[in-house]
Design an enzyme around this catalytic site. Structure first.
Site, mmCIF file in Angstrom:
data_model
loop_
_atom_site.group_PDB
_atom_site.id
_atom_site.type_symbol
_atom_site.label_atom_id
_atom_site.label_comp_id
_atom_site.label_asym_id
_atom_site.label_seq_id
_atom_site.Cartn_x
_atom_site.Cartn_y
_atom_site.Cartn_z
ATOM 1 N N ASP A 135 47.643 75.562 -154.107
ATOM 2 C CA ASP A 135 46.752 74.440 -154.065
ATOM 3 C C ASP A 135 45.520 74.953 -155.110
ATOM 4 O O ASP A 135 44.620 75.649 -154.827
ATOM 5 C CB ASP A 135 45.986 74.338 -152.613
ATOM 6 C CG ASP A 135 45.316 72.794 -152.370
ATOM 7 O OD1 ASP A 135 44.710 72.548 -153.531
ATOM 8 O OD2 ASP A 135 45.513 72.349 -151.737
ATOM 9 N N ILE B 239 40.706 76.273 -150.535
ATOM 10 C CA ILE B 239 40.632 75.592 -149.028
ATOM 11 C C ILE B 239 39.609 74.306 -149.274
ATOM 12 O O ILE B 239 38.323 74.487 -149.535
ATOM 13 C CB ILE B 239 39.656 76.665 -148.277
ATOM 14 C CG1 ILE B 239 40.301 78.112 -148.300
ATOM 15 C CG2 ILE B 239 39.551 76.104 -146.806
ATOM 16 C CD1 ILE B 239 39.553 79.024 -147.553
ATOM 17 N N HIS B 240 39.958 73.348 -148.984
ATOM 18 C CA HIS B 240 39.312 72.190 -148.910
ATOM 19 C C HIS B 240 39.546 71.320 -147.739
ATOM 20 O O HIS B 240 40.636 70.860 -147.161
ATOM 21 C CB HIS B 240 39.669 71.275 -150.191
ATOM 22 C CG HIS B 240 41.002 70.953 -150.413
ATOM 23 N ND1 HIS B 240 41.314 69.614 -150.223
ATOM 24 C CD2 HIS B 240 42.000 71.633 -150.794
ATOM 25 C CE1 HIS B 240 42.666 69.633 -150.471
ATOM 26 N NE2 HIS B 240 42.982 70.927 -151.012
ATOM 27 N N GLY B 241 38.631 71.112 -146.803
ATOM 28 C CA GLY B 241 38.057 70.318 -145.772
ATOM 29 C C GLY B 241 39.129 70.118 -144.844
ATOM 30 O O GLY B 241 39.652 71.018 -144.362
#
Lengths: 160, 135
Positions: free
Chosen positions: A11, A15-17
């Site tokens: 990704d 780290i997204h939301g």
């Protein structure tokens, strides 16, 4: 005993939301491991990762070499680690160093020059494809699933 | 649950687009566009088109601000459709909470908990010269 790596996700946004939250809830993750040789050098990027990690979840921010060393020494045995990286070649390097990968989920790779689109959020360059083909032929299962509620596509489906 | 979402201008349509960028397609979110060329009657018709399209399931209307035309027009709906509930505070954060299965009550709580000055608070248990950290 397994090495603790439960899910491997590529990704670019790391780290997204809510995407992270959804995966953590689904997988019952105890630790997120971000493997990236550039992020470790940036205090700002590391601060953003720390902010994005949901409360109560352990976090590791490691270089490829650091991740290989820690995993091979069994540091995460008995944990449930979600490994996230931005590139295919880091996973190839880890695999070649002897790290067992349960499978690889191509979550999010953005459009780039020379990249070909395989699904809405997945663009792969010829180099990416070489790495993935290599890992695939070595027996590593490769899938694409953006969020847990989305249907799993396997590598062969993706290449169609 | 179906959500009819509406705000001033393209707000609701863009919220749905932004939502889908994060959580994927959701066919239970029905956005309505409202602009200055539209009368409350026009807007009412847009609401009705959606309500009639939804054959099964409950409908909740979420508006941007209480007292605005999208809200006031939605209140008219409750005369004809008394089962419809109307809520305020339409936002991307709210729709994501709902999309993850939260009730409206806990969705509001979730949104409120994110309305703060964002300061990273953490303690790393180890850090080395390569910049590697673990916590």
């Amino acid at each position: 005993m397994n090495n603790g790596i439960e899910h491997v996700r590529i990704d670019e946004r790391l780290i997204h939301g809510q995407v992270a939250t959804m995966w953590i809830n689904t997988l019952k993750t105890s630790r997120i491991m971000v493997v990236d040789d550039v992020v470790v050098k940036s205090d700002i990027e590391k601060a953003a990762l720390k902010t994005a990690v949901p409360e109560g979840i352990h976090l590791s921010i490691l270089t490829a070499q650091g991740a290989i060393r820690n995993i091979l020494t069994g540091k995460y045995q008995g944990q449930k680690v979600l490994l996230i990286t931005r590139t295919t070649h880091i996973l190839k390097d880890m695999f070649d160093a002897g790290v067992q990968l349960p499978f690889i989920n191509i979550g999010n790779m953005s459009a780039k020059p020379g990249g070909q689109q395989f699904k809405k959020s997945v663009f792969l360059t010829p180099d990416d494809l070489n790495d993935l083909h290599y890992l695939h032929t070595k027996g590593v299962k490769i899938i694409a699933q953006m969020v847990p509620t989305e249907k799993i596509q396997d590598f062969a489906d993706l290449l169609k | 649950m179906h959500y009819l979402i509406v705000g001033h201008g393209n707000y609701a349509i863009e919220i749905k687009r932004s939502y889908e960028m994060i959580l994927g397609i959701n066919n239970n979110i029905h956005p309505v566009h409202f602009d200055a060329t539209m009368s409350p009657a026009d807007l009412f018709l847009e609401y009705e088109k959606i309500i009639q399209k939804i054959s099964t399931g409950n409908i909740t209307v979420i508006v941007d601000i209480p007292g605005g035309t999208p809200c006031n027009t939605a209140l008219q709906l409750t005369i004809k459709y008394p089962q419809i509930k109307i809520y305020g505070g339409l936002s991307l954060a709210l729709m994501i909470e709902l999309g993850m299965g939260e009730s409206l009550f806990s969705a509001y709580e979730g949104v409120a908990s994110g309305m703060r000055h964002i300061v990273p608070e953490y303690t790393s248990t180890s850090i080395n010269d390569n910049g590697e950290e673990e916590m």
